[in-house]
Design an enzyme around this catalytic site. Structure first.
Site, short mmCIF file in Angstrom:
data_model
loop_
_atom_site.label_atom_id
_atom_site.label_comp_id
_atom_site.label_asym_id
_atom_site.label_seq_id
_atom_site.Cartn_x
_atom_site.Cartn_y
_atom_site.Cartn_z
CB ILE A 1 42.83 45.22 45.83
CG1 ILE A 1 42.19 45.20 47.24
CG2 ILE A 1 44.36 45.21 45.90
CD1 ILE A 1 42.53 46.35 48.15
CB THR B 1 44.85 42.54 41.30
OG1 THR B 1 43.48 42.13 41.13
CG2 THR B 1 45.11 42.93 42.74
N PRO B 2 45.24 42.25 38.34
CG PRO B 2 46.97 40.93 37.46
CD PRO B 2 46.52 41.62 38.72
CG LEU B 3 39.65 39.79 40.20
CD1 LEU B 3 39.69 38.27 40.13
CD2 LEU B 3 39.26 40.21 41.62
CE LYS C 1 35.97 35.93 46.70
NZ LYS C 1 37.27 35.35 47.07
CE1 TYR D 1 35.12 37.30 43.64
CE2 TYR D 1 33.91 39.28 44.27
CZ TYR D 1 35.08 38.55 44.24
OH TYR D 1 36.23 39.07 44.81
N GLY E 1 48.86 39.17 41.46
CA GLY E 1 47.91 39.95 42.25
C GLY E 1 48.22 39.92 43.74
CB ILE E 2 45.92 39.83 46.66
CG1 ILE E 2 45.16 41.12 46.31
CG2 ILE E 2 46.01 39.64 48.17
CD1 ILE E 2 43.67 41.09 46.62
CG ASN F 1 44.86 35.11 47.24
OD1 ASN F 1 44.28 36.18 47.43
ND2 ASN F 1 45.56 34.87 46.14
P1 NAP Z 1 44.10 37.79 40.39
O1 NAP Z 1 45.05 38.89 40.08
O2 NAP Z 1 43.19 37.30 39.33
O3 NAP Z 1 44.92 36.59 41.02
C1 NAP Z 1 44.27 35.40 41.36
C2 NAP Z 1 45.17 34.23 41.07
O4 NAP Z 1 44.42 33.02 41.36
C3 NAP Z 1 45.58 34.15 39.60
O5 NAP Z 1 46.91 33.73 39.48
C4 NAP Z 1 44.61 33.11 39.07
O6 NAP Z 1 45.04 32.44 37.89
C5 NAP Z 1 44.55 32.16 40.24
N1 NAP Z 1 43.44 31.24 40.12
C6 NAP Z 1 42.27 31.39 39.44
N2 NAP Z 1 41.53 30.29 39.51
C7 NAP Z 1 42.25 29.40 40.26
C8 NAP Z 1 42.02 28.07 40.66
N3 NAP Z 1 40.93 27.39 40.27
N4 NAP Z 1 42.96 27.45 41.42
C9 NAP Z 1 44.09 28.10 41.77
N5 NAP Z 1 44.38 29.35 41.39
C10 NAP Z 1 43.46 30.00 40.64
O7 NAP Z 1 43.13 38.24 41.59
P2 NAP Z 1 43.37 39.13 42.90
O8 NAP Z 1 42.72 40.42 42.69
O9 NAP Z 1 44.77 39.03 43.35
O10 NAP Z 1 42.40 38.33 43.87
C11 NAP Z 1 42.83 37.36 44.78
C12 NAP Z 1 41.66 37.06 45.69
O11 NAP Z 1 41.23 38.27 46.30
C13 NAP Z 1 40.44 36.49 44.99
O12 NAP Z 1 39.83 35.50 45.80
C14 NAP Z 1 39.51 37.67 44.88
O13 NAP Z 1 38.16 37.30 44.83
C15 NAP Z 1 39.83 38.40 46.16
N6 NAP Z 1 39.45 39.80 46.15
C16 NAP Z 1 40.04 40.65 45.28
C17 NAP Z 1 39.65 41.99 45.30
C18 NAP Z 1 40.23 43.00 44.35
O14 NAP Z 1 39.71 44.13 44.30
N7 NAP Z 1 41.25 42.66 43.58
C19 NAP Z 1 38.67 42.43 46.19
C20 NAP Z 1 38.11 41.51 47.07
C21 NAP Z 1 38.51 40.20 47.04
P3 NAP Z 1 44.38 32.92 36.46
O15 NAP Z 1 45.00 34.24 36.17
O16 NAP Z 1 44.74 31.85 35.51
O17 NAP Z 1 42.89 33.04 36.68
#
Ligand code: NAP
Length: 270
Positions: A190, A192-194, A159, A155, A17-18, A85
């Protein structure tokens, strides 16, 4: 010269992801990138591909933070950029309902432990390694840290707290003359896999959901991880040396207004 040449950068949740996009961008701009994550195999292979380093780190675990910061201090002697992150919504973890009425205390506390405690611990131990030489801490909040999200209340709460704690860290470091800046990011939508648990089960459901979400975004489409990675690059570089305590929104205009705003009709005069 790269924009973050010779800097040491640590990214939590950097395996996908990010975090992954940011790791690649910072490395391409000259930084040595330390990826941390609970996804170990993926993280190791990303680190190998950018000649970086990988450490397993669950951000909610203080003991693991202490070990990683100790190891980084020993190997590199400094930390210039810390991107807190890693974060979860709680859907993939099957924690049950996330709305204010039905969420369990256990689920509420778990989401806060990973998101808020994780960022708090990162700041606490990051400061200890950065305070002699200075650095930049970038905390991942969200647009959900600014507005309420009924279906993901823990969440949103976690945040919002990260948004506020960032300013306390920024002011504390300034007061103490540490030359550590601290800023928060507020992305929205954004891709991503989230998002996977929210985009249905089939490819056609996924495309339909993405189209529906896109129609609510002023710029007309979801963001991509690089949109956020460039903000981290800027805040991690010397280009932003006078910037601390800010919140940077990266959301295609979602927070710029309200969907309830009056529309202009051709019959309206003036
Ligand atoms: P993502 O694709 O789920 O990537 C997050 C990464 O963090 C994954 O590799 C995940 O592993 C890992 N992770 C989860 N729990 C963890 C822990 N306890 N310790 C260490 N690593 C951990 O998410 P993303 O969309 O890139 O999001 C990254 C950040 O951006 C997050 O904080 C999210 O809240 C924030 N954000 C995202 C968006 C969006 O639209 N995507 C918008 C606003 C904010 P697993 O796959 O095993 O869980």
């Amino acid at each position: 010269m790269g924009r973050v040449q010779n800097k040491i950068a640590l990214i939590t949740g950097g395996s996908r992801g990010i975090g992954l996009a940011t790791a690649r961008l910072l490395a391409s701009e000259g930084a040595t990138v330390i990826i941390t994550d609970i996804l170990v195999d993926e993280g190791k292979s990303v680190a190998d591909s950018i000649r970086g380093k990988f450490y397993a780190l669950n951000v909610g675990n203080e003991h693991e933070w202490q070990g990683v910061i100790r190891a980084v201090g020993k190997e590199f002697g400094k930390l210039d950029i810390l991107f807190n992150n890693a974060g979860i919504i709680g859907f993939s973890q099957k924690l049950g309902p996330q709305d204010p009425e039905n969420i369990s205390l256990k689920a509420w506390q778990y989401v806060h432990k990973i998101n808020l405690d994780g960022a708090f611990l990162g700041c606490k131990y990051g400061i200890s390694l950065m305070k002699d030489q200075g650095g930049s801490i970038i905390n991942m909040s969200s647009r959900s840290g600014i507005v309420g999200i009924p279906g993901a209340s823990a969440y949103a709460s976690s945040k919002a707290a990260i948004r506020n704690h960032t300013k306390s860290v920024a002011l504390y470091c300034a007061e103490n003359g540490y030359n550590i800046r601290c800023n928060s990011l507020h992305p929205g939508a954004i891709l991503t896999p989230l998002w996977d648990p929210m985009l249905g089960n089939t490819e056609s459901e996924r495309q339909e959901m993405i189209t529906t979400i896109s129609s609510t975004i002023p710029l007309g489409h979801m963001g991509e991880p690089m949109d956020v990675a460039y903000a981290v690059l800027y805040l991690g570089s010397e280009e932003s040396k006078y910037i601390t305590g800010i919140e940077l929104t990266i959301d295609g205009g979602i927070l710029a207004g309200s969907s309830a705003s009056p529309k202009k009709h051709s019959s309206c005069k003036g």
